[in-house]
Motif scaffolding. Structure first.
Motif, short mmCIF file in Angstrom:
data_model
loop_
_atom_site.label_atom_id
_atom_site.label_comp_id
_atom_site.label_asym_id
_atom_site.label_seq_id
_atom_site.Cartn_x
_atom_site.Cartn_y
_atom_site.Cartn_z
N GLU A 201 0.29 6.45 -2.09
CA GLU A 201 -0.16 5.39 -1.20
C GLU A 201 -1.48 4.82 -1.74
O GLU A 201 -2.29 5.58 -2.28
CB GLU A 201 -0.40 6.03 0.17
CG GLU A 201 -0.49 5.06 1.29
CD GLU A 201 -0.60 5.79 2.64
OE1 GLU A 201 -0.39 5.14 3.65
OE2 GLU A 201 -0.89 7.01 2.67
N ASN A 202 -1.72 3.55 -1.55
CA ASN A 202 -2.96 2.86 -1.96
C ASN A 202 -3.24 2.97 -3.46
O ASN A 202 -4.39 2.87 -3.87
CB ASN A 202 -4.18 3.44 -1.22
CG ASN A 202 -4.07 3.23 0.26
OD1 ASN A 202 -3.64 2.15 0.71
ND2 ASN A 202 -4.40 4.24 1.05
N HIS A 203 -2.23 3.20 -4.24
CA HIS A 203 -2.47 3.47 -5.67
C HIS A 203 -2.85 2.21 -6.46
O HIS A 203 -3.63 2.28 -7.40
CB HIS A 203 -1.23 4.12 -6.28
CG HIS A 203 -1.36 4.38 -7.75
ND1 HIS A 203 -1.20 3.40 -8.70
CD2 HIS A 203 -1.65 5.50 -8.44
CE1 HIS A 203 -1.40 3.92 -9.90
NE2 HIS A 203 -1.68 5.20 -9.76
N LYS B 185 0.82 -1.21 0.00
CA LYS B 185 0.00 0.00 0.00
C LYS B 185 0.86 1.26 0.00
O LYS B 185 0.40 2.34 -0.36
CB LYS B 185 -0.88 0.03 1.27
CG LYS B 185 -2.04 -0.95 1.25
CD LYS B 185 -3.04 -0.61 2.34
CE LYS B 185 -2.34 -0.48 3.69
NZ LYS B 185 -3.20 -0.22 4.84
#
Ligand SMILES: Nc1nc2c(c(=O)[nH]1)N[C@H]1C(S)=C(S)[C@@H](COP(=O)(O)OP(=O)(O)OC[C@H]3O[C@@H](n4cnc5c(N)ncnc54)[C@H](O)[C@@H]3O)O[C@H]1N2
Ligand code: MOO
Length: 404
Positions: A383-385, A340
């Motif tokens: 982040e969290n891409h 993440k």
């Protein structure tokens, strides 16, 4: 101590602690890539006199000059000669590029548009009053602010200092940076490799990056994973502004760097950045000195140097000019992102149809130093891409001061 913070917060924590270094006077001959510690204003105009931009004849033109115009050549003015002789109507001075315009003349006609026989010149193409005269102070007026404090002295900037007659300038002294590599597995080049050992490469990579950034570097050869020995080495680096250590940054039993820094008396600002590669960075401060403990992984150490250490060095060095900005790039390759965490990917910049495409280095592991060879860009994957797709637009920054 804060743990696992965002890069932007880390930068703020670090940059507020940095005081720029003191100043020194240097000859402009030694000023290349130094940082100006003064505003430079010009004491003189440039050019200091009205001058001719070409080889030809100077004379007093009027709007109704006959064609062709016959003039009597009364003087010759090579560059570097002060013209004593005043030019009266009907007279001309033969003049050369860079020479002062004589009193009485208000134009210069180029040599090719004239014909001189003896002391007479025929002007075949008369020009208007004011033609081909470079005014005094065309580029620089007396008192002009030329360069501001904090300016990084490039070749044209040093040329400009010379053009207005300055032979010395006040610059910031070079930041002094100590560099150490920790790890019981490390060996220096020049010895044959023993079992379970690897060669120390970080000292060489980072030394070069620091030198390119204008620092004086003290390199301490390999330090073991012992806290006491590390503290002794830190004491040896007491006259530096900043210390950068690689290795021993993570959670293992031998990852002693941040403990050594704390025992040495550092106030620890944070440990761990919410990004990859190079998560386990810590930064401490003791009096004026800042200490960066970077991951030992060679590519991770370089990436966090770019993201965190380089801006710190710029401020320490007194630089105030804008940092290289961030910009959008088109992804030329995909990347199967698993975690993440925010991720900085190394990529080659490829110019296609007026756009910058980011072609990812084939291996993005934190330890893969070769991924930095030929990489121009750090692509910021939030982040969290999720996975990165070809054609996708992402923000990137240049990896400063490198060539492929
Ligand atoms: N249990 C966990 N283990 C690890 C974690 C974690 O969160 N939990 N984090 C990993 C991450 S992410 C990184 S990054 C590394 C950082 O490790 P260290 O900074 O402690 O570095 P070392 O272990 O000393 O070295 C890592 C790697 O790099 C090689 N190395 C070290 N120094 C040099 C040098 N001067 N020249 C060339 N190569 C060097 C070293 O031999 C290791 O292979 O920790 C993970 N572990
Ligand atoms: O943060 Mo570490 O450099 O990813 O492996």
């Amino acid at each position: 101590m804060k743990i696992m913070i965002e890069l932007e917060e880390a930068l703020e924590l670090v940059l507020t602690r940095i005081r720029r270094v003191e100043t020194e006077r240097v000859s402009i001959r030694n000023a290349y890539k130094r940082v100006l510690a003064m505003d430079v204003t010009s004491q003189i105009a440039m050019p200091p006199f009205e001058r001719s931009p070409l080889d030809g004849y100077a004379y007093l033109a009027t709007a109704g000059d006959p064609l062709p115009l016959q003039l009597n050549v009364v003087s010759e003015i090579p560059a570097g000669t002060f013209p004593e002789r005043v030019i009266s109507p009907g007279e001309a001075a033969k003049i050369f590029t860079g020479a002062p315009i004589p009193t009485g003349a208000n134009c210069v006609v180029r040599m090719e548009d004239t014909k001189q026989v003896g002391d007479d010149v025929t002007i075949l193409q008369p020009v208007l009053p004011g033609s081909n005269i470079i005014p005094r102070g065309e580029e620089i007026k007396e008192g002009d602010l030329l360069l501001k404090q904090g300016f990084f002295l490039t070749p044209p900037a040093i040329g400009l200092l010379a053009a207005v007659g300055l032979d010395q300038v006040t610059v910031y002294r070079r930041p002094r940076v100590g560099l150490l590599s920790t790890g019981a597995e490390l060996m220096e080049v020049g010895q044959s490799l023993r079992p379970a050992k690897i060669y120390n490469s970080n000292s060489y990579t980072l030394r070069g990056m620091l030198q390119e950034a204008g620092c004086e570097v003290s390199v301490i050869p390999i330090v073991s994973d012992e806290i006491d020995e590390t503290i002794k080495v830190l004491q040896m680096l007491a006259d530096t502004d900043m210390v950068i250590a690689t290795g021993g940054a993570s959670v293992g039993d031998y990852d002693i760097m941040r403990h050594a820094l704390a025992q040495f008396g550092c106030e620890m600002l944070f440990w761990k950045l919410n990004l990859k590669p190079g998560t386990p960075v810590s930064v401490g401060q003791k009096e004026k000195q800042l200490f960066f403990s970077l991951s030992g992984n060679p590519a991770a150490a370089m990436v966090t140097f770019e993201l965190l250490v380089r801006p710190a060095i710029r401020k320490l060095a007194g630089r105030t000019t804008a940092e290289e900005g961030r910009f959008l790039v088109k992804m030329a390759s995909d990347f199967g992102k698993t975690g993440k965490q925010r991720r900085f990917l190394r990529a080659q910049a490829v110019f296609k149809n007026g756009e910058i495409w980011a072609d990812l280095a084939p291996a993005q592991g934190s330890g893969i130093l070769r991924s930095m060879i030929g990489s121009h860009l750090l692509v910021d994957v939030p982040e969290n891409h999720g996975s990165v797709e070809p054609g996708e637009l992402l923000m990137a920054s240049w990896i400063a001061d490198w060539e492929a």
